[in-house]
Design a protein around this motif. Structure first.
Motif, PDB file in Angstrom:
ATOM      1  N   SER A  59      51.108   9.343  50.546  1.00 29.29           N
ATOM      2  CA  SER A  59      49.953  10.247  50.579  1.00 29.29           C
ATOM      3  C   SER A  59      49.418  10.497  49.177  1.00 29.29           C
ATOM      4  N   VAL A  60      50.300  10.524  48.180  1.00 28.55           N
ATOM      5  CA  VAL A  60      49.828  10.679  46.801  1.00 28.55           C
ATOM      6  C   VAL A  60      48.970   9.489  46.414  1.00 28.55           C
ATOM      7  N   LEU A  61      49.446   8.298  46.815  1.00 29.05           N
ATOM      8  CA  LEU A  61      48.671   7.102  46.496  1.00 29.05           C
ATOM      9  C   LEU A  61      47.320   7.114  47.189  1.00 29.05           C
ATOM     10  N   LEU A  62      47.313   7.576  48.450  1.00 25.47           N
ATOM     11  CA  LEU A  62      46.044   7.676  49.162  1.00 25.47           C
ATOM     12  C   LEU A  62      45.078   8.591  48.428  1.00 25.47           C
TER      13      LEU A  62
ATOM     14  N   SER B 217      44.211   6.586  45.031  1.00 25.21           N
ATOM     15  CA  SER B 217      44.054   5.147  44.899  1.00 25.21           C
ATOM     16  C   SER B 217      42.613   4.680  44.921  1.00 25.21           C
ATOM     17  N   TRP B 218      41.724   5.432  45.672  1.00 28.55           N
ATOM     18  CA  TRP B 218      40.346   4.950  45.702  1.00 28.55           C
ATOM     19  C   TRP B 218      39.756   5.042  44.315  1.00 28.55           C
ATOM     20  N   GLY B 219      39.137   4.014  43.878  1.00 28.07           N
ATOM     21  CA  GLY B 219      38.589   3.986  42.520  1.00 28.07           C
ATOM     22  C   GLY B 219      39.457   3.099  41.653  1.00 28.07           C
ATOM     23  N   THR B 220      40.794   3.303  41.709  1.00 22.99           N
ATOM     24  CA  THR B 220      41.673   2.443  40.923  1.00 22.99           C
ATOM     25  C   THR B 220      41.632   1.026  41.467  1.00 22.99           C
TER      26      THR B 220
ATOM     27  N   ALA C 102      45.847  17.212  44.221  1.00 24.71           N
ATOM     28  CA  ALA C 102      44.587  16.490  44.026  1.00 24.71           C
ATOM     29  C   ALA C 102      44.283  16.332  42.534  1.00 24.71           C
ATOM     30  N   ILE C 103      44.461  17.407  41.771  1.00 25.87           N
ATOM     31  CA  ILE C 103      44.210  17.335  40.330  1.00 25.87           C
ATOM     32  C   ILE C 103      45.250  16.441  39.656  1.00 25.87           C
ATOM     33  N   HIS C 104      46.494  16.587  40.076  1.00 31.71           N
ATOM     34  CA  HIS C 104      47.588  15.776  39.531  1.00 31.71           C
ATOM     35  C   HIS C 104      47.293  14.288  39.714  1.00 31.71           C
ATOM     36  N   GLY C 105      46.925  13.909  40.922  1.00 30.55           N
ATOM     37  CA  GLY C 105      46.633  12.501  41.188  1.00 30.55           C
ATOM     38  C   GLY C 105      45.444  12.001  40.385  1.00 30.55           C
TER      39      GLY C 105
END
Length: 812
Positions: free
Chosen positions: A12-15, A18-21, A592-595
């Motif tokens: 879920s963190v990757l989700l 991940s968009w953009g990367t 959200a900010i962390h990711g």
């Protein structure tokens, strides 16, 4: 006390981040890198265009760019058959029985249209008066020297067949038509040219001249005198109805009369003036066998070209060419070149373009335009041509210093005249836009779209005949349309990805938070619009969403315990996600900010060659602490001083996480020395202060009802309520204007520590803020800015006019 200690699963963190990367590769954006078609199109998102479509678009754009670059090297002078004919009538000084400029006669003989006419728009019915004027002048020139008998017959037939159009007031009329055309009919009699029109018809046409001369006969203004000098050839031989001295009063340093070849040629035929003759001789050496309607025009034409390229959003493809043009204009400005200083429109445009492109120029040269008489006493003022006023008004807005009274005075009278023009006149639409969207409150991409959609093919200007600068033409429009469409397809895909990111991070589940993704993305796309700046747009947009959520959390969504927990999490930042969260809301916001911080740091490392994580965390921590200060003021019902409020408010306005991380992705490498430099912090402080004061002005009533403080209410409270609301708002507005001026001055200053693309982002952000808060709190409104969102991201271009639509469809 509820504690959420679970870290979300790695998936879920990757989700969430991940968009953009995955779709935005870690492209290295160097300061020296120039925009290119290949870079722009290859930087598009997967699926936006097929390879074949992309290659086809790339070829079309490359072809257009090369053609426009050639145009930028040399001014293309559009021939005026009318002026060429008058030059052709100049006699040889040594033998008045022969023409002096045979090449003009040859051009006339070779340039007649099949229908017998001469003119650039002979097949366009709305310009038939223009064609009649040119045709009669060419026939007179041939008759004067007994050349081209067949040409004369065909020309006379065209004139007689269309003579009824002379009386049609619905048709476009060249300047002075009702004086010049009847005047040439009388000249026809003198040279023995027979026009089978009948005495009645000729008499009625001559009466048009008499009526026109009587209409303003009592007007003794300099503007009327200039007008009468400009159309001198229509008034007959010198000494009869006009005086040579009154005409030569308007002789320019180059020898011409008002830069008009036809007027100058008329003077030479009547009274040989060496300077006027040398002007004509030099002109023909420059242009060959035919002459334009006005000369010289190089500086004006090139400035118009630069202005057009910037207005429709494709200037980035021509940076070297534009610099050469502006360098020359700057030299001409310093030399007080007559091409610039003699014309209000050219002077205003040159000042605006030079100043806004970083050239160090003083407004002193505009002193001659400090009052409205500078316009009223000109020929344009006499004719009611508002284009010079529009240009000088735009120039007056580019104030860099508080004491530039010249610009203040120009702005005062020009704005009054333009407001009177909004409901009438041929330039009413352009005037409306100039007043509605001052340069400091207009998003780049909105201006680009507006300019493309009302693009004037050829920039036709009506002088004594129609004058078209072929520098500003269809090729430019083709490139602008292709570029805008390519960019818009990228924006649509980016916005889809951002919508997915919001859902994956569960930000849409926070009921207390305003959902402002579209507004945040509008702010990014409308200013950071180049296709290859996707990383900057994504950073700007994501952080705009996150700061909005955090702002609402501190205002209404979070308890004091939750707010303290969120701040503590950033104070203990160690890059790990295993934390103790006071609530699910804190967890969602923090993760959200962390990711996002981790994603931006990874991307930036590839560009900046260093880890910026600590800086990003510091930016967020500063914001959270400043918001906590405001929260405590509100909870404790404390009233700070204006200085305390604004010092804290420049941070709590929340531009830090939005603009500062995006700077890492706009091109240049940014060293640690830059982000610690006073200029960097001053730029941030000024841009943030603009936003803080704008928000306070537009949100005063709403925030007052909610019990919130702002700079208006604090001013009133600190005055002991002796200050009225209106007086407090005036104080804030004055401060805002001074801050905006200081910001622009710093942004345009050359050779400073902060790279130019970074400085420009601060100014563009200020423009966003001014637009959002122009009339109300547009950011808080659910509908106020949706038309702008649609215009930039969703709505297709709509080029008005039948011809324009056909051209646009071909491009598809």
């Amino acid at each position: 006390m509820p504690i959420f200690s679970n870290c979300p699963s790695s998936s879920s963190v990757l989700l969430c981040k991940s968009w953009g990367t995955s779709i935005c590769s870690h492209r290295k954006l160097r300061a020296s890198r120039k925009p290119s078609v290949q870079g722009s199109l290859r930087g598009t998102l997967p699926g936006v265009q097929s390879l074949k479509d992309r290659e086809s678009s790339e070829l079309r754009m490359t072809d257009s760019i090369e053609k426009i670059k050639r145009q930028l090297k040399d001014v293309c002078t559009r021939t005026s058959p009318y002026d060429t004919a008058w030059v052709a009538m100049v006699p040889d000084p040594s033998s008045h029985q022969n023409p002096c400029f045979h090449q003009c006669i040859d051009w006339i003989l070779q340039s007649q249209h099949e229908n017998g006419s001469w003119g650039n728009f002979s097949l366009c019915s709305s310009f038939i008066k223009d064609t009649l004027t040119s045709t009669l002048a060419c026939v007179l020139a041939l008759k004067r020297w007994s050349y081209g008998e067949d040409h004369i017959k065909k020309g006379v037939h065209y004139i007689v067949s269309n003579i009824g159009s002379v009386f049609d007031e619905q048709l476009t009329s060249p300047i002075g038509f009702n004086i010049i055309f009847p005047g040439m009919l009388q000249l026809a009699t003198e040279v023995g040219l027979i026009l089978p029109l009948g005495e009645t018809a000729i008499g009625e046409i001559i009466s048009l001249q008499n009526l026109e001369l009587q209409r303003n006969s009592t007007n003794k203004s300099r503007g009327r005198k200039e007008y009468m000098a400009y159309i001198a050839e229509g008034l007959g031989p010198l000494g009869s109805s006009q005086d040579l001295n009154e005409i030569m009063e308007f002789q320019r340093a180059n020898g011409s009369v008002l830069n008009s070849p036809s007027t100058t040629a008329f003077v030479v035929t009547q009274y040989h003036d060496d300077r006027a003759f040398d002007y004509l001789s030099s002109l023909l050496l420059q242009v060959g066998s035919s002459v334009p309607a006005t000369y010289p025009m190089e500086i004006h034409s090139h400035l118009c070209m630069v202005d057009a390229l910037q207005n429709i959003g494709i200037a980035r493809y021509f940076s070297d060419e534009i610099k050469r043009i502006l360098d020359r204009a700057y030299r001409s400005w310093l030399e007080r070149d007559e091409q610039i200083i003699s014309d209000m429109a050219t002077c205003g445009m040159a000042f605006r373009l030079l100043r806004m492109n970083g050239y160090d120029i003083s407004s002193d040269l505009l002193t001659k335009f400090v009052d409205a008489n500078s316009f009223h006493d000109s020929m344009q003022g006499y004719l009611g041509d508002m284009r010079p006023v529009i240009e000088i008004y735009k120039a007056s807005q580019t104030r860099l210093f508080p004491n530039e009274e010249v610009l203040n005075k120009i702005n005062s009278w020009s704005s009054i005249l333009l407001k009177e023009e909004t409901s009438m006149g041929p330039n009413s639409q352009e005037v409306k836009f100039a007043l509605q969207f001052p340069f400091f409150a207009d998003l780049d991409r909105l201006e680009h779209k507006r300019s493309i959609e009302r693009f004037n093919f050829g920039k036709i200007q009506m002088l004594k005949v129609s004058h078209m600068s072929c520098s500003v033409n269809e090729e430019i429009l083709k490139l602008a349309v292709e570029d805008f469409n390519n960019c818009q397809s990228i924006y649509q895909e980016e916005l889809k990805g951002l919508n997915s990111w919001v859902k994956q991070c569960k930000l849409d589940q926070l009921q207390f938070a305003r959902q402002k993704l579209t507004y945040c993305y509008l702010s990014a796309a409308a200013t950071i619009y180049s296709p290859d700046l996707s990383d900057a747009r994504i950073s700007y947009s994501k952080n705009g969403v996150l700061t909005t959520v955090v702002d609402d959390f501190f205002d209404v969504g979070g308890s004091i315990e939750e707010l303290e927990n969120l701040i503590a999490l950033f104070e203990k930042w160690d890059g790990k996600c295993e934390k103790e969260f006071y609530s699910e809301h804190v967890q969602i916001i923090y993760m959200a900010i962390h990711g996002n911080i981790n994603e931006l740091a990874t991307k930036a490392f590839a560009i900046q060659n260093r880890d910026i994580t600590d800086h990003l965390v510091e930016i967020w921590l500063n914001l959270l602490r400043s918001m906590m200060v405001e929260s405590r003021w509100q909870r404790n019902k404390s009233i700070p001083t204006v200085e305390e409020y604004l010092t804290n408010g420049t941070v709590s306005f929340a531009l830090g996480p939005v603009i500062l991380p995006a700077l890492y992705f706009v091109g240049p490498e940014i060293s640690k020395e830059v982000i610690t430099h006073e200029e960097y912090h001053r730029l941030f402080r000024l841009a943030s202060m603009c936003g803080r004061l704008l928000n306070d002005l537009r949100g005063f009533e709403r925030e007052g009802k909610e019990g919130k403080l702002n700079s208006v209410s604090i001013r009133i409270a600190n005055s002991g309520s002796t200050l009225s609301i209106k007086e407090a708002e005036n104080d804030v507005n004055k401060s805002l204007e001074n801050i905006r001026t200081e910001l622009l001055q710093l942004v345009l200053k050359e050779g400073t520590a902060v790279p130019k693309p970074c400085k420009e982002l601060f100014w563009k952000t200020s423009k966003i803020l001014h637009l959002f808060y122009m009339n109300t709190d547009g950011f808080s409104s659910p509908k106020e800015m949706m038309s702008a969102v649609n215009a930039v991201i969703h709505d297709s271009l709509s080029i008005l006019g039948k011809t324009g639509i056909q051209k646009f469809q071909i491009l598809q």
